[in-house]
Structures are given as C-alpha cells and as structure tokens.
Write a protein that holds these residues in place. Structure first.
Motif, PDB file in Angstrom:
ATOM      1  N   UNK A 118      39.604 -22.270  -0.425  1.00  0.00           N
ATOM      2  CA  UNK A 118      38.486 -23.127  -1.151  1.00  0.00           C
ATOM      3  C   UNK A 118      39.456 -24.484  -1.744  1.00  0.00           C
ATOM      4  N   UNK A 119      37.387 -24.894  -1.569  1.00  0.00           N
ATOM      5  CA  UNK A 119      38.193 -26.428  -1.821  1.00  0.00           C
ATOM      6  C   UNK A 119      38.052 -26.326  -3.034  1.00  0.00           C
ATOM      7  N   UNK A 120      38.749 -27.747  -3.856  1.00  0.00           N
ATOM      8  CA  UNK A 120      38.311 -27.796  -5.529  1.00  0.00           C
ATOM      9  C   UNK A 120      37.982 -29.055  -5.939  1.00  0.00           C
ATOM     10  N   UNK A 121      37.807 -29.534  -7.036  1.00  0.00           N
ATOM     11  CA  UNK A 121      37.566 -31.034  -7.455  1.00  0.00           C
ATOM     12  C   UNK A 121      36.955 -30.414  -8.838  1.00  0.00           C
ATOM     13  N   UNK A 122      37.740 -31.363  -9.424  1.00  0.00           N
ATOM     14  CA  UNK A 122      37.671 -31.083 -11.249  1.00  0.00           C
ATOM     15  C   UNK A 122      36.749 -32.081 -12.224  1.00  0.00           C
ATOM     16  N   UNK A 123      36.216 -32.014 -12.768  1.00  0.00           N
ATOM     17  CA  UNK A 123      35.445 -33.031 -13.350  1.00  0.00           C
ATOM     18  C   UNK A 123      34.529 -33.922 -11.718  1.00  0.00           C
ATOM     19  N   UNK A 124      33.229 -32.702 -11.240  1.00  0.00           N
ATOM     20  CA  UNK A 124      32.985 -32.610 -10.342  1.00  0.00           C
ATOM     21  C   UNK A 124      31.442 -34.522 -10.983  1.00  0.00           C
ATOM     22  N   UNK A 166      43.997 -23.571  -2.208  1.00  0.00           N
ATOM     23  CA  UNK A 166      43.994 -23.802  -2.572  1.00  0.00           C
ATOM     24  C   UNK A 166      43.152 -25.359  -2.626  1.00  0.00           C
ATOM     25  N   UNK A 167      42.736 -26.438  -2.123  1.00  0.00           N
ATOM     26  CA  UNK A 167      42.815 -28.141  -0.880  1.00  0.00           C
ATOM     27  C   UNK A 167      41.924 -28.796  -2.549  1.00  0.00           C
ATOM     28  N   UNK A 168      42.829 -29.594  -2.549  1.00  0.00           N
ATOM     29  CA  UNK A 168      41.973 -30.595  -3.562  1.00  0.00           C
ATOM     30  C   UNK A 168      40.663 -31.183  -2.327  1.00  0.00           C
TER      31      UNK A 168
END
Length: 180
Positions: free
Chosen positions: A39-45, A175-177
């Motif tokens: 999974x590729x994640x981004x905070x506050x897109x 869990x990849x930023x």
C-alpha cells in the motif's frame, strides 16, 4: 429488459474505497487477511479545485492504496470536509466501512452527466494534477457512493506503479509513503 444508460459507461471496477480510523491498522489487516499490497499512502492529500455544487469545498483526507488481484483497494481517513453536503456524504458510521466503488473512464463529462440524470448526484469534484474525479451519492441506486476518475496518462502511470509493486511482492514493506 431495457439496458441501463449507466452500464455501457462503466466497465471494470477500478477500486473499492473504505473509510477507516487508522491507515496502518487497515493496511496491516488487509495484508494479513487478503494478501493485498503493498500500500502506498499519503497524509493530507493536497487536491486542487475541490468543489461542491460549483462552489469551493474542503476535502482533507489521508489515503492508502494497494492492489488485490486485478482491483485496487483504497483506505481513507477523513480529517475535515465542507460544506455540510460533503461532510454528510463522507461520514461513514462504524468504520471500517465501504464508502465507494470507483471507475476510471474515458469520457468523464458524459459519465458524470449520465449518473446525475439517473439519480446519482455529484456532491464533490476535485483535481489532482491532471486527474479529475467526482463523487456521487448512488445510495439509492447501489447502496453506496460512486467515484468517477477521468482516465489520464498520469492516472494510468500511478496505478500501474501500484500494480507493478504487487507483482511478486514478498509481503515486506507493506506501508510505503508517497512523496506527492
């Protein structure tokens, strides 16, 4: 039986979107129970041109996207949203919970207009670079909301990267930023 005007416009489901309370917990559960990932994640897109009813709107969320077979899964945390029509549409009691089913389409304007005409009104639209998306309340038609993405080269490249990462993935680094 008459064919629905919606069916010819929506082909293969692109992804399922879930509202969750914690991205990492949701990802760990999905990896453990289904083997989905990474999974590729981004905070506050940071989305551009977020509107509701043609007026400026707010959609502050974090997102994690991964691959499960031929389809993607998105987990979202909703941090803030406005106006009230958007806030209410994004509110999901009891998480984790399915929020939307998404499609990627060539003729975005036609699909959006057809969904509106068939009883699935758009409550929010946004841009992310060249990618254009809209959310529709399709609760009365399908029991969930619909997200429609305009298929662009940038859109295709991002999701190809997600799919490529899943090929022969060994379960590590789930869990990849993203740096957006």
């Amino acid at each position: 039986m008459t064919e629905s005007p919606i069916r010819p416009l929506l082909h293969q489901v692109h992804h399922f979107g879930y509202v969750v309370d914690d991205l990492k917990v949701a990802v760990d559960h999905a990896v453990r129970t289904t083997g989905a990932g990474p999974f590729f994640f981004a905070e506050h897109v940071q989305l551009g041109e977020v509107t509701s009813g043609g007026k400026p709107a707010l959609f502050d969320h974090s997102s994690a996207i991964g691959q499960l077979g031929d389809v993607r899964i998105e987990f979202m945390i909703i941090h803030d949203s406005a106006p009230s029509a958007v806030r209410e549409a994004l509110a999901v009691p009891g998480t984790p919970r399915l929020h939307h089913v998404a499609w990627a389409v060539e003729d975005w304007d036609d699909v959006v207009a057809t969904l509106e005409a068939e009883g699935a009104p758009s409550y929010m639209q946004a841009r992310f670079g060249t990618m254009h998306t809209s959310y529709h309340d399709a609760s009365d038609l399908f029991g969930h909301h619909i997200e429609v993405h305009h298929r662009t080269p940038d859109f295709e490249a991002f999701f190809q990267m997600v799919e490529d990462a899943s090929i022969n993935w060994d379960g590590s680094d789930a869990f990849r930023a993203l740096s957006l």
